[in-house]
Write a protein that holds these residues in place. Structure first.
Motif, mmCIF file in Angstrom:
data_model
loop_
_atom_site.group_PDB
_atom_site.id
_atom_site.type_symbol
_atom_site.label_atom_id
_atom_site.label_comp_id
_atom_site.label_asym_id
_atom_site.label_seq_id
_atom_site.Cartn_x
_atom_site.Cartn_y
_atom_site.Cartn_z
ATOM 1 N N ILE A 23 0.947 -1.182 -0.186
ATOM 2 C CA ILE A 23 -0.063 0.006 0.008
ATOM 3 C C ILE A 23 0.922 1.344 -0.041
ATOM 4 C CG2 ILE A 23 -0.222 0.123 2.431
ATOM 5 C CD1 ILE A 23 -3.278 1.048 1.757
ATOM 6 N N ASP A 24 2.016 1.139 0.648
ATOM 7 C CA ASP A 24 2.738 2.355 0.723
ATOM 8 C C ASP A 24 3.376 2.720 -0.613
ATOM 9 O OD1 ASP A 24 2.416 2.464 3.303
ATOM 10 O OD2 ASP A 24 3.988 1.206 3.809
ATOM 11 N N LEU A 25 3.969 1.586 -1.383
ATOM 12 C CA LEU A 25 4.549 1.683 -2.610
ATOM 13 C C LEU A 25 3.539 2.149 -3.597
ATOM 14 C CD1 LEU A 25 6.816 1.184 -4.973
ATOM 15 C CD2 LEU A 25 5.738 -1.070 -5.048
ATOM 16 N N LEU A 26 2.201 1.862 -3.540
ATOM 17 C CA LEU A 26 1.292 2.177 -4.515
ATOM 18 C C LEU A 26 0.754 3.601 -4.147
ATOM 19 C CD1 LEU A 26 -0.869 -1.043 -4.719
ATOM 20 C CD2 LEU A 26 0.700 -0.184 -6.438
ATOM 21 N N ARG A 27 0.631 3.929 -3.036
ATOM 22 C CA ARG A 27 0.112 5.204 -2.570
ATOM 23 C C ARG A 27 1.133 6.320 -2.594
ATOM 24 N NH1 ARG A 27 -4.595 6.530 -0.366
ATOM 25 N NH2 ARG A 27 -3.864 8.382 0.627
ATOM 26 N N VAL A 41 -4.757 -3.653 9.317
ATOM 27 C CA VAL A 41 -4.450 -5.074 9.710
ATOM 28 C C VAL A 41 -5.231 -6.070 9.297
ATOM 29 C CG1 VAL A 41 -3.753 -4.166 12.095
ATOM 30 C CG2 VAL A 41 -6.007 -4.799 11.769
ATOM 31 N N GLY A 42 -5.750 -5.652 7.909
ATOM 32 C CA GLY A 42 -6.290 -6.925 7.038
ATOM 33 C C GLY A 42 -7.689 -7.157 7.402
ATOM 34 N N GLU A 43 -8.442 -6.152 8.245
ATOM 35 C CA GLU A 43 -9.865 -6.371 8.459
ATOM 36 C C GLU A 43 -10.930 -5.660 7.728
ATOM 37 O OE1 GLU A 43 -9.967 -6.114 12.742
ATOM 38 O OE2 GLU A 43 -8.827 -7.965 13.161
ATOM 39 N N CYS A 47 -8.004 -1.460 1.410
ATOM 40 C CA CYS A 47 -6.714 -1.474 0.723
ATOM 41 C C CYS A 47 -6.655 -2.452 -0.517
ATOM 42 C CB CYS A 47 -5.804 -1.680 1.712
ATOM 43 S SG CYS A 47 -5.841 -3.234 2.381
ATOM 44 N N THR A 48 -7.821 -3.243 -0.894
ATOM 45 C CA THR A 48 -7.774 -4.102 -1.711
ATOM 46 C C THR A 48 -7.317 -3.793 -3.009
ATOM 47 O OG1 THR A 48 -9.546 -5.282 -0.546
ATOM 48 C CG2 THR A 48 -9.154 -6.060 -2.792
ATOM 49 N N VAL A 49 -6.180 -4.605 -3.632
ATOM 50 C CA VAL A 49 -5.823 -4.338 -5.102
ATOM 51 C C VAL A 49 -5.872 -5.839 -5.619
ATOM 52 C CG1 VAL A 49 -4.504 -2.420 -4.602
ATOM 53 C CG2 VAL A 49 -3.351 -4.673 -4.633
ATOM 54 N N LEU A 50 -5.769 -5.932 -6.751
ATOM 55 C CA LEU A 50 -5.668 -7.132 -7.624
ATOM 56 C C LEU A 50 -4.319 -7.647 -7.666
ATOM 57 C CD1 LEU A 50 -8.784 -7.463 -10.001
ATOM 58 C CD2 LEU A 50 -8.683 -7.557 -7.419
ATOM 59 N N LEU A 51 -3.846 -8.679 -7.274
ATOM 60 C CA LEU A 51 -2.500 -8.859 -7.637
ATOM 61 C C LEU A 51 -2.754 -10.350 -8.583
ATOM 62 C CD1 LEU A 51 0.629 -9.059 -5.435
ATOM 63 C CD2 LEU A 51 0.147 -11.194 -6.565
ATOM 64 N N ASN A 52 -1.969 -10.329 -9.806
ATOM 65 C CA ASN A 52 -2.300 -11.291 -10.660
ATOM 66 C C ASN A 52 -3.905 -11.865 -10.640
ATOM 67 O OD1 ASN A 52 0.440 -11.087 -11.382
ATOM 68 N ND2 ASN A 52 0.783 -12.538 -9.725
ATOM 69 N N GLY A 53 -4.777 -10.829 -10.824
ATOM 70 C CA GLY A 53 -6.340 -11.129 -10.719
ATOM 71 C C GLY A 53 -7.034 -11.380 -9.448
ATOM 72 N N LEU A 60 -1.208 -5.675 4.115
ATOM 73 C CA LEU A 60 -0.438 -6.862 4.863
ATOM 74 C C LEU A 60 0.751 -7.313 4.003
ATOM 75 C CD1 LEU A 60 -3.480 -9.100 5.894
ATOM 76 C CD2 LEU A 60 -2.105 -7.220 7.252
ATOM 77 N N MET A 61 0.551 -7.097 2.752
ATOM 78 C CA MET A 61 1.929 -7.417 1.841
ATOM 79 C C MET A 61 2.886 -6.699 1.652
ATOM 80 S SD MET A 61 1.347 -8.788 -2.129
ATOM 81 C CE MET A 61 0.860 -10.438 -1.480
ATOM 82 N N PRO A 62 4.194 -7.270 2.047
ATOM 83 C CA PRO A 62 5.456 -6.481 2.002
ATOM 84 C C PRO A 62 5.390 -6.050 0.413
ATOM 85 C CG PRO A 62 5.760 -8.484 3.018
ATOM 86 C CD PRO A 62 4.477 -8.582 2.701
ATOM 87 N N ALA A 63 5.897 -4.941 -0.052
ATOM 88 C CA ALA A 63 6.052 -4.580 -1.455
ATOM 89 C C ALA A 63 6.927 -5.494 -2.392
ATOM 90 C CB ALA A 63 6.661 -3.036 -1.379
ATOM 91 N N PHE A 64 8.001 -5.908 -1.612
ATOM 92 C CA PHE A 64 8.926 -6.775 -2.436
ATOM 93 C C PHE A 64 8.392 -8.068 -2.893
ATOM 94 C CE2 PHE A 64 9.740 -8.455 1.829
ATOM 95 C CZ PHE A 64 9.638 -9.614 1.748
ATOM 96 N N GLN A 65 7.233 -8.508 -2.125
ATOM 97 C CA GLN A 65 6.290 -9.650 -2.577
ATOM 98 C C GLN A 65 5.659 -9.518 -4.016
ATOM 99 O OE1 GLN A 65 4.179 -11.528 0.581
ATOM 100 N NE2 GLN A 65 6.198 -12.188 1.468
#
Ligand code: FES
Ligand code: FES
Length: 156
Positions: A23-27, A41-43, A47-53, A60-65
């Motif tokens: 989220i920090d990378l995107l925003r 905290v994922g609840e 902050c939902t985005v689509l990752l590979n659909g 919750l997701m580290p940017a490097f992932q």
């Protein structure tokens, strides 16, 4: 570390450290401010985005992932100046009030319709169960998703 990823169809690169969230990378780096931080905290699903659909909580997701992944945010839905059917239906059905939950709702619904173009009302409710809205009472949101599905099937 340096990563490359595709964001809304465009190849991007970024220097990220292991503590940076997607989220920090995107925003903050890419200025894609449709991606909202609610609970962090994922609840709430804001902050939902689509990752590979697939819908993911970008808080919750580290940017490097997201390295080598394809990310879709609401900014990437418009095509040739035309809103996506889901965006149109959310407007037409008054499915948005404060709008904070709306990008996450739309992207979660987008993932559902990509997999299941004619979902039942229960399937829509189940798909959106992780997205919280404090304003609408949910019914207009469900109706908007049904409306978009009907438009896509040329039933409208
Ligand atoms: S901000 Fe990510 S789930 Fe609430
Ligand atoms: S429209 Fe306000 S939180 Fe959903």
């Amino acid at each position: 570390m340096n990563i490359e990823l595709t964001v809304n169809g465009r190849l991007r690169s970024a220097n990220v450290d292991t503590s940076m969230r997607l989220i920090d990378l995107l925003r903050d780096e890419f200025r894609l401010t449709s991606v909202k931080e609610g609970c962090g905290v994922g609840e709430c699903g804001a902050c939902t985005v689509l990752l590979n659909g697939e819908p993911v909580c970008s808080c919750l997701m580290p940017a490097f992932q997201a390295r080598e992944a394809s990310i879709l945010t609401v900014e990437g839905l418009e095509k040739n100046g035309e809103l996506d059917d889901l965006q149109k239906s959310f407007l037409e059905k008054d499915a948005t009030q404060c709008g904070f939950c709306t990008p996450g709702m739309i992207l979660t619904a987008k993932a559902l319709l990509m997999k299941n173009p004619t979902p039942s009302r229960d399937e829509i409710r189940t798909a959106l169960a992780g997205n919280i809205c404090r304003c609408t009472g949910y019914t207009p949101i469900i109706e908007a998703v049904e409306d978009a599905a009907a438009k896509a099937a040329n039933l409208k």
